[in-house]
Design a protein around this motif. Structure first.
Motif, mmCIF file in Angstrom:
data_model
loop_
_atom_site.group_PDB
_atom_site.id
_atom_site.type_symbol
_atom_site.label_atom_id
_atom_site.label_comp_id
_atom_site.label_asym_id
_atom_site.label_seq_id
_atom_site.Cartn_x
_atom_site.Cartn_y
_atom_site.Cartn_z
ATOM 1 N N GLY A 187 -10.285 -65.489 6.815
ATOM 2 C CA GLY A 187 -11.369 -66.414 6.527
ATOM 3 C C GLY A 187 -12.123 -66.898 7.741
ATOM 4 O O GLY A 187 -13.134 -67.602 7.600
ATOM 5 N N GLN A 188 -11.661 -66.530 8.930
ATOM 6 C CA GLN A 188 -12.337 -66.954 10.161
ATOM 7 C C GLN A 188 -12.640 -65.761 11.071
ATOM 8 O O GLN A 188 -12.778 -65.914 12.281
ATOM 9 C CB GLN A 188 -11.460 -67.961 10.910
ATOM 10 C CG GLN A 188 -11.103 -69.209 10.106
ATOM 11 C CD GLN A 188 -10.158 -70.122 10.860
ATOM 12 O OE1 GLN A 188 -10.328 -70.370 12.057
ATOM 13 N NE2 GLN A 188 -9.145 -70.630 10.188
ATOM 14 N N GLU A 189 -12.770 -64.600 10.492
ATOM 15 C CA GLU A 189 -12.983 -63.394 11.290
ATOM 16 C C GLU A 189 -14.326 -63.411 12.019
ATOM 17 O O GLU A 189 -15.316 -63.946 11.512
ATOM 18 C CB GLU A 189 -12.914 -62.154 10.392
ATOM 19 C CG GLU A 189 -11.538 -61.890 9.802
ATOM 20 C CD GLU A 189 -11.312 -62.521 8.439
ATOM 21 O OE1 GLU A 189 -10.330 -62.170 7.773
ATOM 22 O OE2 GLU A 189 -12.139 -63.396 8.046
ATOM 23 N N SER A 211 -23.344 -63.348 13.882
ATOM 24 C CA SER A 211 -22.359 -64.206 13.225
ATOM 25 C C SER A 211 -21.273 -63.408 12.520
ATOM 26 O O SER A 211 -20.107 -63.808 12.529
ATOM 27 C CB SER A 211 -23.048 -65.139 12.222
ATOM 28 O OG SER A 211 -23.732 -64.380 11.246
ATOM 29 N N ASP A 212 -21.631 -62.272 11.908
ATOM 30 C CA ASP A 212 -20.642 -61.474 11.193
ATOM 31 C C ASP A 212 -21.279 -60.151 10.783
ATOM 32 O O ASP A 212 -22.507 -60.013 10.758
ATOM 33 C CB ASP A 212 -20.134 -62.212 9.943
ATOM 34 C CG ASP A 212 -18.705 -61.816 9.564
ATOM 35 O OD1 ASP A 212 -18.195 -60.813 10.101
ATOM 36 O OD2 ASP A 212 -18.096 -62.519 8.728
ATOM 37 N N PHE A 213 -20.433 -59.178 10.432
ATOM 38 C CA PHE A 213 -20.923 -57.894 9.945
ATOM 39 C C PHE A 213 -21.141 -57.969 8.438
ATOM 40 O O PHE A 213 -20.381 -57.441 7.632
ATOM 41 C CB PHE A 213 -19.956 -56.771 10.301
ATOM 42 C CG PHE A 213 -19.938 -56.422 11.756
ATOM 43 C CD1 PHE A 213 -21.114 -56.342 12.483
ATOM 44 C CD2 PHE A 213 -18.747 -56.175 12.406
ATOM 45 C CE1 PHE A 213 -21.108 -56.031 13.833
ATOM 46 C CE2 PHE A 213 -18.724 -55.848 13.753
ATOM 47 C CZ PHE A 213 -19.908 -55.785 14.471
ATOM 48 N N THR A 214 -22.198 -58.661 8.060
ATOM 49 C CA THR A 214 -22.583 -58.801 6.666
ATOM 50 C C THR A 214 -23.400 -57.575 6.234
ATOM 51 O O THR A 214 -23.777 -56.751 7.067
ATOM 52 C CB THR A 214 -23.398 -60.083 6.478
ATOM 53 O OG1 THR A 214 -24.431 -60.119 7.480
ATOM 54 C CG2 THR A 214 -22.509 -61.315 6.636
ATOM 55 N N VAL A 250 -15.994 -55.100 7.343
ATOM 56 C CA VAL A 250 -17.270 -55.537 6.800
ATOM 57 C C VAL A 250 -17.062 -56.785 5.948
ATOM 58 O O VAL A 250 -16.090 -56.853 5.168
ATOM 59 C CB VAL A 250 -17.942 -54.432 5.959
ATOM 60 C CG1 VAL A 250 -19.242 -54.918 5.344
ATOM 61 C CG2 VAL A 250 -18.206 -53.200 6.822
ATOM 62 N N ALA A 251 -17.949 -57.758 6.066
ATOM 63 C CA ALA A 251 -17.888 -58.978 5.266
ATOM 64 C C ALA A 251 -18.928 -58.908 4.151
ATOM 65 O O ALA A 251 -19.920 -58.182 4.247
ATOM 66 C CB ALA A 251 -18.151 -60.201 6.138
ATOM 67 N N GLY A 252 -18.707 -59.673 3.096
ATOM 68 C CA GLY A 252 -19.722 -59.810 2.060
ATOM 69 C C GLY A 252 -19.869 -58.639 1.128
ATOM 70 O O GLY A 252 -20.910 -58.486 0.466
ATOM 71 N N THR A 253 -18.863 -57.783 1.043
ATOM 72 C CA THR A 253 -18.905 -56.660 0.109
ATOM 73 C C THR A 253 -19.066 -57.180 -1.318
ATOM 74 O O THR A 253 -18.360 -58.090 -1.738
ATOM 75 C CB THR A 253 -17.622 -55.820 0.219
ATOM 76 O OG1 THR A 253 -17.581 -55.216 1.518
ATOM 77 C CG2 THR A 253 -17.553 -54.748 -0.840
ATOM 78 N N ARG A 254 -19.986 -56.580 -2.066
ATOM 79 C CA ARG A 254 -20.252 -57.037 -3.425
ATOM 80 C C ARG A 254 -19.676 -56.118 -4.497
ATOM 81 O O ARG A 254 -19.472 -56.559 -5.630
ATOM 82 C CB ARG A 254 -21.776 -57.186 -3.621
ATOM 83 C CG ARG A 254 -22.350 -58.355 -2.830
ATOM 84 C CD ARG A 254 -23.858 -58.321 -2.763
ATOM 85 N NE ARG A 254 -24.328 -57.309 -1.809
ATOM 86 C CZ ARG A 254 -25.594 -57.187 -1.443
ATOM 87 N NH1 ARG A 254 -26.514 -57.973 -1.950
ATOM 88 N NH2 ARG A 254 -25.954 -56.263 -0.562
#
Length: 279
Positions: free
Chosen positions: A10-12, A31-34, A67-71
């Motif tokens: 949760g803090q990657e 910020s992140d790999f969204t 990867v973050a935010g995968t849908r």
């Protein structure tokens, strides 16, 4: 590039592997790999970063999914001929498609927790890929241009829930932690041919699966094109492409399943390695 995410659950933070195999922190820049960072233009910008100037990440830091935010988390079943045979099923004429819950996505070395009462936990090493640009009704010839990169995956399964609970494979595939991904995402410019990747999985040091993505029935390009005919693939979506022979369910003379305390180790050439302890 080899893109990754590091830090507690949760803090990657985003990072990348440098030429010396050291992890560099990129959180000062992004910020992140969204999903939007999976586009060709964004990946090209990342490739221009001088990683040697980025901070080193301490050795032993936990890695998350790259990867973050995968849908959408889509999976292909029975995509290796010998695996279909060991399962006692016909070779499919079209890809077998099911989904895993996005909540099952985990880091490559996180513990795998079997559900209460589980007696049929199983392993499945797989090639995964992440979509970079929206794909809708694309041709096989154009399909790979929609792929941002490739990763190693373990499609952890609970066979009783998968097979004996009135259909829908996703029931046995979606428990929390049943989707270890990573350690990194190899961008497609660095891996133009996904059909030549060695795959090997061992349980407690004993090799169970050993194959190569060259043996896939439906290659990545065909999978992307096929899926895009009936669903729109979005940037950041994760697709795993099936497992070769050697799963616990197919062992003879009788199946062998995971038990608490077992350790799974996976390797896939340029896609890196994973290690999960079963708890």
């Amino acid at each position: 590039m080899k893109l990754l995410r590091h830090g507690p659950v949760g803090q990657e933070k985003p990072g990348a592997l440098d030429a010396n195999g050291q992890i560099r922190d990129l959180s000062l820049l992004i910020s992140d790999f969204t999903p939007e960072w999976m586009s060709p233009a964004k990946l090209q910008a990342l490739g221009a970063i001088d990683l040697s100037r980025m901070p080193l990440v301490p050795e032993g830091t936990r890695l998350g999914a790259p990867v973050a935010g995968t849908r959408q988390f889509v999976a292909i079943g029975l995509n290796y001929r010998q695996h279909a045979e060991e399962s006692g099923l016909e070779i499919p004429k079209e890809p077998v498609v099911f989904t895993k819950a996005i909540t099952c996505i985990a880091g490559p070395n996180d513990d795998v927790e079997l559900p209460e009462g589980s007696v049929a936990g199983d392993w499945e090493i797989e090639l995964g890929f992440v979509i970079g640009t929206l794909a809708r009704k694309v041709s096989v010839a154009q399909a790979l241009s929609h792929v941002a990169g490739y990763c190693l995956a373990n499609d952890v399964s609970e066979r009783d829930w998968q097979i004996k609970r009135n259909g829908q494979w996703g029931k046995g595939k979606s428990f929390d932690g049943f989707g270890p991904i990573g350690p990194w995402l190899v961008t497609s410019d660095e891996l133009p041919d996904p059909q030549s990747i060695p795959l090997e999985l061992a349980v407690n040091g004993e090799t169970r699966q050993q194959s190569n993505t060259a043996d896939m029935i439906f290659p990545v390009a065909q999978i992307v094109s096929y899926l895009s005919q009936f669903m729109t693939l979005l940037p950041g979506d994760l697709v795993i492409t099936g497992t070769p022979q050697g799963v616990g369910l197919g062992m003879k003379p009788s199946p062998v399943f995971l038990r608490r305390g077992d350790v799974m180790t996976l390797s896939a050439g340029p896609l890196g390695t994973q290690r999960q302890q079963v708890i």
